[in-house]
Design an enzyme around this catalytic site. Structure first.
Site, PDB file in Angstrom:
ATOM      1  N   ASN A   1      30.610  -5.019   2.015  1.00  0.00           N
ATOM      2  CA  ASN A   1      29.510  -4.073   2.236  1.00  0.00           C
ATOM      3  C   ASN A   1      29.230  -3.382   0.911  1.00  0.00           C
ATOM      4  OD1 ASN A   1      27.781  -2.078   3.031  1.00  0.00           O
ATOM      5  ND2 ASN A   1      29.252  -0.949   4.297  1.00  0.00           N
TER       6      ASN A   1
ATOM      7  N   GLU B   1      36.479   0.957  11.604  1.00  0.00           N
ATOM      8  CA  GLU B   1      36.510   1.692  10.341  1.00  0.00           C
ATOM      9  C   GLU B   1      36.742   3.175  10.627  1.00  0.00           C
ATOM     10  OE1 GLU B   1      34.231  -0.669   7.101  1.00  0.00           O
ATOM     11  OE2 GLU B   1      32.830   0.612   8.130  1.00  0.00           O
TER      12      GLU B   1
ATOM     13  N   GLY C   1      36.202   5.011   1.831  1.00  0.00           N
ATOM     14  CA  GLY C   1      35.929   5.506   0.482  1.00  0.00           C
ATOM     15  C   GLY C   1      36.850   6.635   0.048  1.00  0.00           C
TER      16      GLY C   1
ATOM     17  N   HIS D   1      27.261   1.416  11.098  1.00  0.00           N
ATOM     18  CA  HIS D   1      28.206   1.946  10.099  1.00  0.00           C
ATOM     19  C   HIS D   1      28.250   3.475  10.216  1.00  0.00           C
ATOM     20  CE1 HIS D   1      30.076   2.986   6.322  1.00  0.00           C
ATOM     21  NE2 HIS D   1      30.519   1.736   6.272  1.00  0.00           N
TER      22      HIS D   1
ATOM     23  N   SER E   1      39.003   1.714   2.742  1.00  0.00           N
ATOM     24  CA  SER E   1      39.923   1.650   1.594  1.00  0.00           C
ATOM     25  C   SER E   1      40.841   0.439   1.643  1.00  0.00           C
ATOM     26  CB  SER E   1      40.724   2.954   1.478  1.00  0.00           C
ATOM     27  OG  SER E   1      39.855   4.049   1.282  1.00  0.00           O
TER      28      SER E   1
ATOM     29  N   LYS F   1      26.852  -1.496   0.109  1.00  0.00           N
ATOM     30  CA  LYS F   1      26.189  -0.182   0.241  1.00  0.00           C
ATOM     31  C   LYS F   1      25.046  -0.090  -0.783  1.00  0.00           C
ATOM     32  CE  LYS F   1      30.458   1.575   2.115  1.00  0.00           C
ATOM     33  NZ  LYS F   1      31.339   2.710   2.356  1.00  0.00           N
TER      34      LYS F   1
ATOM     35  N   GLU G   1      28.336   5.730   8.074  1.00  0.00           N
ATOM     36  CA  GLU G   1      27.422   6.451   7.174  1.00  0.00           C
ATOM     37  C   GLU G   1      26.031   6.523   7.779  1.00  0.00           C
ATOM     38  OE1 GLU G   1      28.291   4.115   3.686  1.00  0.00           O
ATOM     39  OE2 GLU G   1      30.276   5.044   3.578  1.00  0.00           O
TER      40      GLU G   1
HETATM   41  P1  PGA Z   1      35.534   1.305   1.551  1.00  0.00           P
HETATM   42  O1  PGA Z   1      34.290   1.161   2.538  1.00  0.00           O
HETATM   43  O2  PGA Z   1      36.213  -0.028   1.493  1.00  0.00           O
HETATM   44  O3  PGA Z   1      34.931   1.707   0.227  1.00  0.00           O
HETATM   45  O4  PGA Z   1      36.418   2.372   2.119  1.00  0.00           O
HETATM   46  C1  PGA Z   1      34.366   0.363   3.693  1.00  0.00           C
HETATM   47  C2  PGA Z   1      33.070   0.471   4.469  1.00  0.00           C
HETATM   48  O5  PGA Z   1      32.517   1.584   4.528  1.00  0.00           O
HETATM   49  O6  PGA Z   1      32.581  -0.504   5.045  1.00  0.00           O
END
Ligand code: PGA
Length: 253
Positions: free
Chosen positions: A10, A169, A175, A97, A215, A12, A99
């Site tokens: 992903n 997630e 993140g 997601h 992460s 982003k 976000e």
């Molecule tokens: P990350 O993001 O690996 O940077 O924690 C994962 C995601 O949001 O899909």
């Protein structure tokens, strides 16, 4: 290869178009002499998808978008429909997601509509679920995630549900550098699979890919993916360089 194994990137809102196309080339080059033990899906910003040469698609790589509109078509400035995504090289679309749930007020109803649009367009949704830190600390995280699945997905017939990939997630792990432990991931993934089995039966539950995200990186992927119900990862930060992404793919070796 266990057919459930998937590693999805992903990206982003990262990379310019030329940077993105060169990252695809880098990953492709790394895959040239290597047979991954998993499906590898890259989800760049949507407009990159139209710039990938569909006549010359990289072998061993699949593509997806990061979101789609809940509407079919029309006057929705800035939105991208599932049909438009399906007209590119993409076969997948990330939906729900955290976000997007947090910053774009996406809710169970709009997400169910997005899933319907995606499936109708022939795309496979990668549907994200996960609890906040507060919900984990309150101890009701298993119910929170089961409710997210029920409210946006359980209207589907089993033949439609079979096209889904789920991605657990935990919001507190995205993140932040704070990964769920392999045992925490396994507890949730087993719970998700049981929840699916109660509705759709054991066979469908055991063929559904359930990815972990938050992460995940080359250092922790092996331990996470070794858990019986963790079928791979949805990778953010560590998917933005081939040198960091490849060890996650190779965690299945
Ligand atoms: P990350 O993001 O690996 O940077 O924690 C994962 C995601 O949001 O899909």
């Amino acid at each position: 290869m266990k057919t459930r194994n998937v590693v999805a990137a992903n990206w982003k809102m990262n990379k310019t178009l030329s940077e993105g196309l060169s990252l695809i080339k880098d990953i492709q080059a790394q895959l040239e002499n290597y047979q991954p033990n998993c499906k590898v899906i890259l989800c760049p910003p949507s407009f990159f998808l139209g710039a990938i040469d569909s006549a010359n698609l990289p072998e061993k790589l699949s593509f997806g978008a990061q979101d789609c509109s809940q509407h079919t078509k029309g006057a929705y400035t800035g939105e991208i429909s599932a049909n438009q995504i399906a007209s590119t090289v993409a076969d997948y679309v990330i939906i729900g997601h955290s976000e997007r749930r947090a910053y774009h007020q996406e809710n169970a109803i709009s997400l169910a509509e997005k899933v319907d649009r995606a499936l109708a367009a022939g795309l496979r949704p990668i549907f994200c679920i996960g609890e906040s830190l507060q919900q984990r600390e309150d101890g009701n995280y298993l119910d929170v995630v089961a409710d997210q699945i029920t409210s946006s997905l359980f209207h589907l017939e089993s033949s439609a549900f079979a096209h889904l990939i789920l991605a657990y997630e935990p919001v507190w792990a995205i993140g932040t550098g704070k990964t769920a432990s392999a045992d925490q991931a396994q507890e949730m993934h087993a719970h998700i699979r049981k929840h699916i089995a109660l509705k759709y039966g054991e066979e469908l539950a055991s063929s559904t890919s359930i990815l972990y995200g938050g992460s995940c990186n080359g250092d922790n992927a092996k331990e996470l993916f070794a858990k019986p119900d963790v079928d791979g990862g949805l990778i953010g930060g560590a998917s933005l360089e081939a040198a960091k992404f490849m060890p996650i793919i190779k965690a299945f070796d």
